[in-house]
Design a protein around this motif. Sequence first.
Motif, PDB file in Angstrom:
ATOM      1  N   ASP A 173      30.342  73.361  -7.971  1.00  0.00           N
ATOM      2  CA  ASP A 173      31.079  72.247  -8.562  1.00  0.00           C
ATOM      3  C   ASP A 173      31.179  71.067  -7.607  1.00  0.00           C
ATOM      4  OD1 ASP A 173      32.668  71.128 -10.671  1.00  0.00           O
ATOM      5  OD2 ASP A 173      34.407  71.367  -9.356  1.00  0.00           O
ATOM      6  N   SER A 174      31.262  71.340  -6.277  1.00  0.00           N
ATOM      7  CA  SER A 174      31.502  70.255  -5.354  1.00  0.00           C
ATOM      8  C   SER A 174      30.229  69.600  -4.849  1.00  0.00           C
ATOM      9  CB  SER A 174      32.310  70.762  -4.147  1.00  0.00           C
ATOM     10  OG  SER A 174      31.599  71.794  -3.493  1.00  0.00           O
ATOM     11  N   ALA A 175      29.119  70.309  -4.866  1.00  0.00           N
ATOM     12  CA  ALA A 175      27.916  69.744  -4.271  1.00  0.00           C
ATOM     13  C   ALA A 175      26.787  69.506  -5.254  1.00  0.00           C
ATOM     14  CB  ALA A 175      27.416  70.656  -3.148  1.00  0.00           C
ATOM     15  N   LYS A 176      26.833  70.158  -6.392  1.00  0.00           N
ATOM     16  CA  LYS A 176      25.742  70.003  -7.358  1.00  0.00           C
ATOM     17  C   LYS A 176      25.698  68.562  -7.841  1.00  0.00           C
ATOM     18  CE  LYS A 176      24.034  71.857 -11.726  1.00  0.00           C
ATOM     19  NZ  LYS A 176      24.320  72.780 -12.824  1.00  0.00           N
ATOM     20  N   SER A 177      24.516  68.021  -7.910  1.00  0.00           N
ATOM     21  CA  SER A 177      24.389  66.636  -8.344  1.00  0.00           C
ATOM     22  C   SER A 177      23.677  66.563  -9.674  1.00  0.00           C
ATOM     23  CB  SER A 177      23.626  65.808  -7.303  1.00  0.00           C
ATOM     24  OG  SER A 177      22.306  66.280  -7.195  1.00  0.00           O
ATOM     25  N   THR A 178      23.984  65.483 -10.409  1.00  0.00           N
ATOM     26  CA  THR A 178      23.313  65.231 -11.692  1.00  0.00           C
ATOM     27  C   THR A 178      22.796  63.813 -11.648  1.00  0.00           C
ATOM     28  OG1 THR A 178      25.407  64.522 -12.659  1.00  0.00           O
ATOM     29  CG2 THR A 178      24.790  66.817 -12.981  1.00  0.00           C
ATOM     30  N   GLY A 179      21.477  63.660 -11.704  1.00  0.00           N
ATOM     31  CA  GLY A 179      20.888  62.330 -11.693  1.00  0.00           C
ATOM     32  C   GLY A 179      21.218  61.550 -10.437  1.00  0.00           C
ATOM     33  N   GLY A 180      21.334  62.233  -9.306  1.00  0.00           N
ATOM     34  CA  GLY A 180      21.613  61.544  -8.054  1.00  0.00           C
ATOM     35  C   GLY A 180      23.089  61.452  -7.726  1.00  0.00           C
ATOM     36  N   GLY A 181      23.979  61.922  -8.607  1.00  0.00           N
ATOM     37  CA  GLY A 181      25.410  61.866  -8.348  1.00  0.00           C
ATOM     38  C   GLY A 181      25.975  63.233  -8.035  1.00  0.00           C
ATOM     39  N   VAL A 182      27.108  63.260  -7.349  1.00  0.00           N
ATOM     40  CA  VAL A 182      27.780  64.523  -7.059  1.00  0.00           C
ATOM     41  C   VAL A 182      28.594  64.928  -8.279  1.00  0.00           C
ATOM     42  CG1 VAL A 182      29.420  65.670  -5.544  1.00  0.00           C
ATOM     43  CG2 VAL A 182      27.839  63.985  -4.604  1.00  0.00           C
ATOM     44  N   GLN A 183      28.356  66.122  -8.767  1.00  0.00           N
ATOM     45  CA  GLN A 183      28.932  66.527 -10.057  1.00  0.00           C
ATOM     46  C   GLN A 183      30.460  66.506 -10.046  1.00  0.00           C
ATOM     47  OE1 GLN A 183      28.670  70.680 -11.632  1.00  0.00           O
ATOM     48  NE2 GLN A 183      27.356  69.723 -13.170  1.00  0.00           N
ATOM     49  N   SER A 184      31.081  66.969  -8.953  1.00  0.00           N
ATOM     50  CA  SER A 184      32.545  66.998  -8.932  1.00  0.00           C
ATOM     51  C   SER A 184      33.124  65.589  -9.016  1.00  0.00           C
ATOM     52  CB  SER A 184      33.052  67.710  -7.681  1.00  0.00           C
ATOM     53  OG  SER A 184      32.573  67.073  -6.523  1.00  0.00           O
ATOM     54  N   LEU A 185      32.460  64.620  -8.378  1.00  0.00           N
ATOM     55  CA  LEU A 185      32.914  63.234  -8.472  1.00  0.00           C
ATOM     56  C   LEU A 185      32.757  62.706  -9.886  1.00  0.00           C
ATOM     57  CD1 LEU A 185      31.547  61.584  -5.197  1.00  0.00           C
ATOM     58  CD2 LEU A 185      33.932  61.968  -5.808  1.00  0.00           C
TER      59      LEU A 185
END
Length: 264
Positions: free
Chosen positions: A10-22
């Motif tokens: 949850d804290s480090a996985k990114s989606t399309g260049g973004g951090v997923q938790s953010l």
Amino acid sequence: MPRSSASTTDSAKSTGGGVQSLERAFDLLERMADAGGEVGLSELSAHSGLPLPTIHRLMRTLVSCGYVRQQPNRRYALGPRLIRLGESASRLLGTWARPYLARLVEVTGETANMALLDGDEIVYVAQVPSKHSMRMFTEVGRRVLPHSTGVGKALLAGLPDAEVRALLQRTGMPAATEKTLTTPEEFLAALAEVRRTGYAVDDNEQEIGVRCLAVSVPDSPTAAAVSISGPAGRVTEAATDKIVPVLKQVAAELSEALAGQNPS
């Protein structure tokens, strides 16, 4: 000790260049704003599709940072630290808009404005004055009720009629001039015309002798509109036909700039 892959997802996985938790945290903040600023965890889970444990963990972080606060009734509300961010962003929004407003003044010869919908009020965040000497009520920082302004009509035209009626009930519809619309029915009819034509008109409704044309900024991160204001003798029906296409073009270009696609 290294964290397990499950705990880092949850804290480090990114989606399309973004951090997923953010991305998830900001999505929750926006959903809270859309809901009026206060929600429960179950509501957030139902609308976001995220599991309750994930939402609870994100909300705990936002609370500890001051961006969210937990109410005595266990619901969550937007926190006071967001106010400083919002005020700074509003000032920057006005700064970013100025080159586009300056072009409006150059092409139309009239004063150009940018305004936001802040709660139930319209607030002017940027202005480039006309070279003609004429003082008008619009100035940066001024707050007005939306029913008597072109920018107010342009912004409220994007809301459902039921929401507009509720807003008008909260604010009332005091007359600024004898031409101000003072009933919900008149105002909703005006909004229907805005939706049909794509632009709004303030015809001596806020200030006698002043006419204003306004359009909303499409896909703006916060509800925004741009307008020109000038003497009714210059901002005529004939002038409207020439000014509105320029307004719409500038609003579209400003929208792209705010999205980071065409920085000025």
